[in-house]
Design an enzyme around this catalytic site. Sequence first.
Site, PDB file in Angstrom:
ATOM      1  N   LYS A  35       0.854  -1.199   0.000  1.00 50.50           N
ATOM      2  CA  LYS A  35       0.000   0.000   0.000  1.00 50.50           C
ATOM      3  C   LYS A  35       0.887   1.245   0.000  1.00 50.50           C
ATOM      4  CE  LYS A  35      -0.413  -0.101   5.044  1.00 50.50           C
ATOM      5  NZ  LYS A  35      -1.286  -0.517   6.170  1.00 50.50           N
ATOM      6  N   TYR A 256      17.129  29.520   9.005  1.00 49.58           N
ATOM      7  CA  TYR A 256      15.947  30.306   9.379  1.00 49.58           C
ATOM      8  C   TYR A 256      15.727  30.261  10.889  1.00 49.58           C
ATOM      9  CZ  TYR A 256      14.483  30.534   4.492  1.00 49.58           C
ATOM     10  OH  TYR A 256      14.410  30.792   3.153  1.00 49.58           O
TER      11      TYR A 256
HETATM   12  C1  LIG Z   1      -0.534  -1.641   6.754  1.00 47.17           C
HETATM   13  C2  LIG Z   1      -1.112  -2.907   7.209  1.00 47.17           C
HETATM   14  C3  LIG Z   1      -0.276  -3.958   7.612  1.00 47.17           C
HETATM   15  C4  LIG Z   1       1.224  -3.836   7.695  1.00 47.17           C
HETATM   16  O1  LIG Z   1       1.599  -3.175   8.884  1.00 47.17           O
HETATM   17  P1  LIG Z   1       3.140  -3.004   9.274  1.00 47.17           P
HETATM   18  O2  LIG Z   1       3.121  -2.417  10.630  1.00 47.17           O
HETATM   19  O3  LIG Z   1       3.717  -2.052   8.260  1.00 47.17           O
HETATM   20  O4  LIG Z   1       3.759  -4.327   9.190  1.00 47.17           O
HETATM   21  C5  LIG Z   1      -0.867  -5.165   7.945  1.00 47.17           C
HETATM   22  N1  LIG Z   1      -2.216  -5.315   7.915  1.00 47.17           N
HETATM   23  C6  LIG Z   1      -3.048  -4.317   7.557  1.00 47.17           C
HETATM   24  C7  LIG Z   1      -4.511  -4.537   7.574  1.00 47.17           C
HETATM   25  C8  LIG Z   1      -2.526  -3.076   7.200  1.00 47.17           C
HETATM   26  O5  LIG Z   1      -3.349  -2.094   6.845  1.00 47.17           O
END
Ligand SMILES: *Cc1c(COP(=O)(O)O)cnc(C)c1O
Length: 364
Positions: A35, A256
């Site tokens: 994702k 800055y």
């Molecule tokens: C993003 C996600 C994961 C992965 O989580 P991590 O902490 O990056 O390993 C697993 N399951 C779901 C449903 C997610 O949305």
Amino acid sequence: MPRPIQATIHTAALRHNLARLRAAAPGARLWAIVKANAYGHGIERAYEGLRGADGFALLDLAEAERVRALGWRGPILLLEGAFEPRDLETCSRLNLWHAVHCEAQIDWLAMHKTHAPHRVFLKLNSGMNRLGFAPGRFRAAHARLSALPQVDEIALMTHFADADDAKDITAQWAVFEHACDGLPGERSVCNSAATLRHGHEAAVRADWVRPGIAVYGGSPDHPRHGAAHWGLQPAMSLNAGLIAVQQLAAGDTVGYGSTFSAPQPMRIGVVACGYADGYPRHAGTGTPVLVDGVRTRTLGRVSMDMLAVDLEPVPQAQVGSQVTLWGRSSQGAVLPIDEVAQAAGTIGYELMCALALRVPVQVL
Ligand SMILES: *Cc1c(COP(=O)(O)O)cnc(C)c1O
């Protein structure tokens, strides 16, 4: 010459991390979570390193299209399922498995016309209170789905709120076990933290694990444990060049707001990286950074296109020296992204995902 900044995606590190996660959860199949454009790495760029996974899990249907366009014929899972009824047509066309977390999604399935029945992951809300059926409604949802000709297999999933800290998964795991007791179907519960910490435990039955951050070499429970503790390697490096060197007198200030004032005469370097590249503006003086592979610190506020670093520990540094903002230097030294994130009050996840479009990326 283009502006001296470059991100690198390390294919070998992605492969290594996958192998590490497989070893942590023997016997489980592994979704590589891609994702958010593979946590900022780029789905297309990460694909070669990740194609050894058993499936790809993501949220966005356009990202699922991209994974199919790469030639991936194996499982793809939509972690949040359909957002509207016609998304199910995309699921049928691309053969996507999808989460079912609410009644509306079951209604849409019941109306959906498909030749090939779908495989779904029924989601339990075991205490995070984001997505999923409440424990008292889970079995009814399962029964409804089981009765639909549009569905052939139902797997069971939940997501942990505290897999990465001392509170841990015990309470949510008990809720899941109870809700699923006696139901058929594969199970998927473990994110990175739960995979690394509990994947080997026979009690945590995991047919599919769902690691994200660890695939990319970030630690899921920094600062309790760093990536090196878990045997993970950074899959993304951000390197830039020194474009100027300044000699400060005692009392001179930097950047800055003049937030850093030199306590004594010192040499500083100016780096071609700023918040418009995805470097966190909240990283204050003292954030770790490598110059020519040597660890030093940032000074003053991060600007849009530049930031300043202390060259006192690196007297040989000069214009053109390599600065590693996170990941691996060309000398092989590693600066964990989690340490930079911590200095900015955030987590490695956010920094990876926020790598800016203007940064050129090479795949090694
Ligand atoms: C993003 C996600 C994961 C992965 O989580 P991590 O902490 O990056 O390993 C697993 N399951 C779901 C449903 C997610 O949305």
